[in-house]
Design an enzyme around this catalytic site. Sequence first.
Site, PDB file in Angstrom:
ATOM      1  N   LYS A 130       0.831  -1.208   0.000  1.00  0.00           N
ATOM      2  CA  LYS A 130       0.000   0.000   0.000  1.00  0.00           C
ATOM      3  C   LYS A 130       0.864   1.255   0.000  1.00  0.00           C
ATOM      4  O   LYS A 130       0.519   2.249  -0.646  1.00  0.00           O
ATOM      5  CB  LYS A 130      -0.930   0.012   1.226  1.00  0.00           C
ATOM      6  N   LYS A 213      -7.734 -15.266 -13.665  1.00  0.00           N
ATOM      7  CA  LYS A 213      -8.955 -15.501 -12.902  1.00  0.00           C
ATOM      8  C   LYS A 213      -9.932 -14.325 -13.014  1.00  0.00           C
ATOM      9  O   LYS A 213      -9.555 -13.221 -13.371  1.00  0.00           O
ATOM     10  CB  LYS A 213      -8.612 -15.817 -11.454  1.00  0.00           C
ATOM     11  N   LYS A 216     -12.719  -8.011 -10.745  1.00  0.00           N
ATOM     12  CA  LYS A 216     -13.346  -6.801 -11.276  1.00  0.00           C
ATOM     13  C   LYS A 216     -12.315  -5.779 -11.739  1.00  0.00           C
ATOM     14  O   LYS A 216     -12.619  -4.891 -12.516  1.00  0.00           O
ATOM     15  CB  LYS A 216     -14.329  -6.179 -10.298  1.00  0.00           C
TER      16      LYS A 216
END
Length: 350
Positions: A130, A213, A216
């Site tokens: 992050k 896979k 979104k």
Amino acid sequence: MQNQFFVSMFSDGFFYFRAMETVVSGIRSTGNLHLGNYFGAVKNFVQMQNEYNCFFFIADYHSLTTHPNPANLHGSVRQVMVEYLAAGIDPEKSTIYIQSDVPEVTELYLLLNMNAYLGELQRATSFKDKVRANPDNVNAGLLTYPTLMAADILIHRATKVPVGKDQEQHLEMTRTFGNRFNKMYGQDYFPESFAFNFGSKLIKVPGLDGKGKMGKSEGEGNAIFLADKPDVIRKKVMRALTDSGPAEPNAKKPDYIQNLFDLMKLVSTKETVKHFDDAWKDCTIRYGDLKKQLGEDMVTFLTPVREKIEDIAANESYLRQVARHGAAKARESAQKTIQDVREIIGIKRF
Ligand code: TRP
């Protein structure tokens, strides 16, 4: 709730009791559920409900590390709740609640932060990722994400946590914090929790872009959402990548074709899969027919789920009732833990 028992029967007809293990899982409120989430996680949750004391919650505090817009926060929490209920999470079997409805979690988070060390928090892979991705938003909530997650799990003294591989390190930190607390206060209070998968095999759900896979973030059209309308589903499936067909009998399928077969195995009958597999092998396959069939079978599979989503989404009083009932059950369990922890630490009321 923590002392529920589970009645089982031996094959010889004798009943016996065993303590029901506690399962906790947190769901981040990031967008709509797709088929990958459904077969990869939610279906597992639905099965676990019958055998474990399950707590499933929507992790809204966790989402604050990225400062979501106040106008959208409630809407995304609500959407997640609607879709999990529609997918089969049963509020009578499981405790389903919203993290911010259970203030005991934040108290345990504060207490755990007192013996979580800066070095170990900074070394967490998720934190480092992050920081690299958003160097101008390195807030303390991000740093202490693992202690909040540990509080979520330890508040119910859970032992089983159904999460993916990417959460392994957070679970290891949860065990570290729990064990450190136990050692510091000379008590054997918090049990260790481990990642857990109900089914024996992990199901891989490929996306429609032929690459990997279903997800979104992989771009529009790669994922089929539980709430997608039939014509949207058909269009997405028809746009999936194919080619001019097998060059010789019994050839190995390229990945993007194998993916379509893998999707078919999830929603179509065995006979349908075999029909197209045979057609692949003898080179008579027509991809247009295969995609049409796959689209129809997805529509058949998803229509009842979508209708449930629409019904539940329109039923504000039901949602309120589920949230309040879940919060009350979760707090009952959480209050017991917080009382014990305060006593162990030496916090006393006058
Ligand atoms: N960190 C988890 C994720 O990103 C979500 C989560 C928060 C969680 N608290 C939890 C998962 C407790 C399991 C148990 O998916």
